[in-house]
Write an enzyme that holds these catalytic residues in place. Structure first.
Site: not given
Ligand SMILES: NC(=O)c1ccc[n+]([C@@H]2O[C@H](COP(=O)([O-])OP(=O)(O)OC[C@H]3O[C@@H](n4cnc5c(N)ncnc54)[C@H](O)[C@@H]3O)[C@@H](O)[C@H]2O)c1
Length: 330
Positions: A115, A133, A162, A190
């Site tokens: 990406q 992510g 946070d 994080h």
């Molecule tokens: N920084 C933060 O504060 C924070 C908070 C909550 C969640 N997160 C992170 O956010 C991310 C997403 O969470 P979510 O609940 O939406 O997860 P989710 O599993 O519901 O959705 C993730 C989506 O990403 C898609 N995906 C996976 N790999 C991909 C790629 N290479 N290219 C394009 N799409 C891809 C999947 O098909 C899925 O639809 C996770 O890594 C989670 O840990 C971060």
């Protein structure tokens, strides 16, 4: 005269966070009520993921958002990042049962190499990136290294959720509205080692540590509640935080494109310039003030011994994560 639309890429757009996030972008909450957007939505090249994405796009159509100019639905990174002004990197693999954090880092790292390269090759000249992510700091580092021609300061990762969690906890403990809590600050990674700062965060304009005199709570329950809130939500809801994570990202980007007054800041993970003893190059959460030209890391804040030791520990974790992905940093 109406503004020209900006292009915003969202990866993992059919996921939980995507579902909560896209209507908020399309309704103007991220970029402002007069800024049209073109959403460029990336999902995995799997039938189920692309079908789910089609469904999300149908719902966005059905909202008839005046600011939603158009949408691009794709599983090709080169299409998703074509001419984008903002790249919101949400999609990544979730942690599977029994998976260690280092395994997750290694699994997800390559996604951010691809990406980062696509952002480099196809993004607009002013492209900026926000990584959600997980592990978001290290994924942002990987994307930053892969995007050789994009200035490092365009890469950020999110600790705004946070920050918002810490604001809510402090307001509840002090018995005040959350609007009384300002300058809320998270340092570091994080992760469960992040450092919520009770010295520089203010309640009613005074240090939170002066207003809340219960030291044991500030250094104990306050810390662990904020650090482990994500796990508590998974336990309660059976799913990880999505509405609040989307809310955090809306705030994160909104406040980076709408400058703060001198003396104010937000928690944002940005590449360190060596400030506060954080080794240059690591992407760590700092007090960041958005300016008309970009942002600056706010200088001169004091930490007590407890916070300083915790900051050193979370920075140590960031360094170890960097070592785990050293082969992806080109
Ligand atoms: N920084 C933060 O504060 C924070 C908070 C909550 C969640 N997160 C992170 O956010 C991310 C997403 O969470 P979510 O609940 O939406 O997860 P989710 O599993 O519901 O959705 C993730 C989506 O990403 C898609 N995906 C996976 N790999 C991909 C790629 N290479 N290219 C394009 N799409 C891809 C999947 O098909 C899925 O639809 C996770 O890594 C989670 O840990 C971060």
């Amino acid at each position: 005269m109406s503004k020209a639309p900006i292009r915003v890429a969202v990866t993992g757009a059919a996921g939980q966070i995507g579902y909560a996030l896209l209507p908020r972008i399309a309704s103007g909450q991220m970029f402002g009520p007069d800024q049209p957007v073109i959403l460029q939505l990336l999902e995995l090249p799997m039938e189920k993921a692309m079908a789910a994405l089609e469904g999300v796009a149908m719902e966005l159509d059905d909202c008839a958002f005046p600011l939603l100019h158009s949408m691009v639905l794709t599983s090709d990174v080169n299409v998703a990042f074509k001419d984008v002004n903002w790249a919101l990197l949400v999609g990544s693999k979730p942690r599977g049962p029994g998976m260690e954090r280092n395994d997750l880092i290694k699994e997800n790292g390559p996604i951010f190499v691809g990406q980062g390269k696509a952002i480099n090759d196809h993004g607009a000249a002013d492209v900026r990136v926000a990584v959600v992510g997980n592990p978001c700091n290290t994924n942002a580092l990987i994307a930053m290294h892969a995007a050789k021609d994009v200035p490092d300061e365009r890469f950020t990762a999110m600790t705004r959720l946070d920050q918002n969690r810490a604001t809510a906890q402090l307001a509840a403990k002090a018995g005040v509205a959350s609007t009384e809590v300002s300058h809320t600050l998270i340092w570091g990674n994080h992760s469960a080692t992040q450092v919520p700062d009770y010295v520089n965060t203010r309640i009613g304009g005074k240090s939170a540590g002066e207003v809340i005199t219960d030291r044991e709570w500030l250094q104990g329950e306050f810390f662990t509640t904020v650090q482990q809130r994500g796990a508590a939500i998974i336990k309660a809801r059976g799913l990880s935080s999505a509405a609040s994570a989307a809310g955090g990202l809306v705030d994160h980007v909104h406040d980076l494109v709408h400058p703060q007054a001198e003396g104010d800041w937000r928690s944002v993970c940005v590449p360190s310039d060596g400030s506060y003893g954080v080794p240059a190059g690591l992407i760590s959460s700092f007090p960041v003030r958005a300016t008309a030209k970009g942002y600056e890391i706010v200088q001169g804040l004091e930490l007590d011994d407890f916070l300083r030791a915790r900051l050193d520990a979370t920075v140590g974790e960031l360094q170890r994560e960097k070592e785990v992905v050293a082969d992806l940093l080109g």
